[in-house]
Write a protein that holds these residues in place. Structure first.
Motif, short mmCIF file in Angstrom:
data_model
loop_
_atom_site.label_atom_id
_atom_site.label_comp_id
_atom_site.label_asym_id
_atom_site.label_seq_id
_atom_site.Cartn_x
_atom_site.Cartn_y
_atom_site.Cartn_z
N LEU A 54 0.82 -1.21 0.00
CA LEU A 54 0.00 0.00 0.00
C LEU A 54 0.86 1.26 0.00
O LEU A 54 0.55 2.23 -0.70
CB LEU A 54 -0.95 0.00 1.20
N ALA A 55 1.94 1.26 0.78
CA ALA A 55 2.83 2.42 0.80
C ALA A 55 3.43 2.67 -0.58
O ALA A 55 3.48 3.82 -1.05
CB ALA A 55 3.93 2.22 1.85
N LEU A 56 3.89 1.61 -1.23
CA LEU A 56 4.47 1.76 -2.58
C LEU A 56 3.42 2.18 -3.59
O LEU A 56 3.68 3.01 -4.48
CB LEU A 56 5.13 0.45 -3.02
N LEU A 57 2.22 1.63 -3.46
CA LEU A 57 1.13 1.98 -4.37
C LEU A 57 0.76 3.47 -4.23
O LEU A 57 0.63 4.18 -5.24
CB LEU A 57 -0.09 1.11 -4.10
N ILE A 58 0.63 3.93 -3.01
CA ILE A 58 0.30 5.34 -2.78
C ILE A 58 1.41 6.25 -3.30
O ILE A 58 1.14 7.24 -3.98
CB ILE A 58 0.01 5.60 -1.28
N ALA A 59 2.65 5.89 -3.00
CA ALA A 59 3.78 6.69 -3.49
C ALA A 59 3.81 6.71 -5.02
O ALA A 59 4.02 7.75 -5.64
CB ALA A 59 5.10 6.15 -2.94
N GLY A 60 3.57 5.55 -5.63
CA GLY A 60 3.55 5.47 -7.09
C GLY A 60 2.45 6.31 -7.71
O GLY A 60 2.65 7.00 -8.72
N ILE A 61 1.27 6.26 -7.10
CA ILE A 61 0.15 7.06 -7.61
C ILE A 61 0.46 8.55 -7.51
O ILE A 61 0.21 9.31 -8.45
CB ILE A 61 -1.16 6.70 -6.86
N ILE A 62 1.03 8.97 -6.39
CA ILE A 62 1.40 10.38 -6.21
C ILE A 62 2.42 10.81 -7.25
O ILE A 62 2.30 11.87 -7.87
CB ILE A 62 1.91 10.64 -4.78
N VAL A 63 3.44 9.96 -7.46
CA VAL A 63 4.48 10.28 -8.45
C VAL A 63 3.86 10.41 -9.84
O VAL A 63 4.18 11.35 -10.58
CB VAL A 63 5.58 9.19 -8.44
N LEU A 64 2.96 9.50 -10.20
CA LEU A 64 2.34 9.55 -11.52
C LEU A 64 1.36 10.71 -11.68
O LEU A 64 1.35 11.39 -12.70
CB LEU A 64 1.63 8.22 -11.82
N LEU A 65 0.54 10.93 -10.66
CA LEU A 65 -0.46 12.00 -10.75
C LEU A 65 0.16 13.39 -10.85
O LEU A 65 -0.33 14.24 -11.58
CB LEU A 65 -1.39 11.95 -9.53
#
Length: 109
Positions: A54-65
């Motif tokens: 979940l931490a990696l997913l959230i970080a990845g979404i923030i980076v992409l968005l």
């Protein structure tokens, strides 16, 4: 959707490779060492894995968005934090072993 399957599979393969890196193996060894129960150890591992994902997913979404670029210095900071966590986990295992040893010595007296 069919075009995404190879990409999702590749992401899964890289995720599995990432999960077996030494810092993750050490973390799971230290965490599962807290119990003798296989069921509890698996529960700890699953909880840790879900939290990590979940931490990696959230970080990845923030980076992409936000089209954020992770610089080398930021990556170094994250790696340093991970390294400190591995040291803390290792120290906790050594401390538990030391407490067991002291406890056994006291029982003999």
């Amino acid at each position: 959707m069919v075009e995404l399957l190879p990409l999702l599979f590749l992401g899964f393969v890289f995720g599995v490779k990432h999960a077996f890196e030494p810092d993750h193996v050490i973390a799971m060894t230290a965490i599962s060492n807290k119990t003798k129960s296989l069921k509890k150890a698996l529960s700890y591992g699953a909880t840790w894995g879900i939290g990590h994902t979940l931490a990696l997913l959230i970080a990845g979404i923030i980076v992409l968005l936000f089209s954020i670029s992770i610089t080398k210095s930021v990556a170094t900071i994250f790696e340093s934090i991970a390294g400190m966590m591995v040291i803390i986990l290792g120290a906790s295992v050594l401390f538990e072993l030391w407490k067991e040893k002291i406890h056994k010595c006291v029982e003999r007296v």
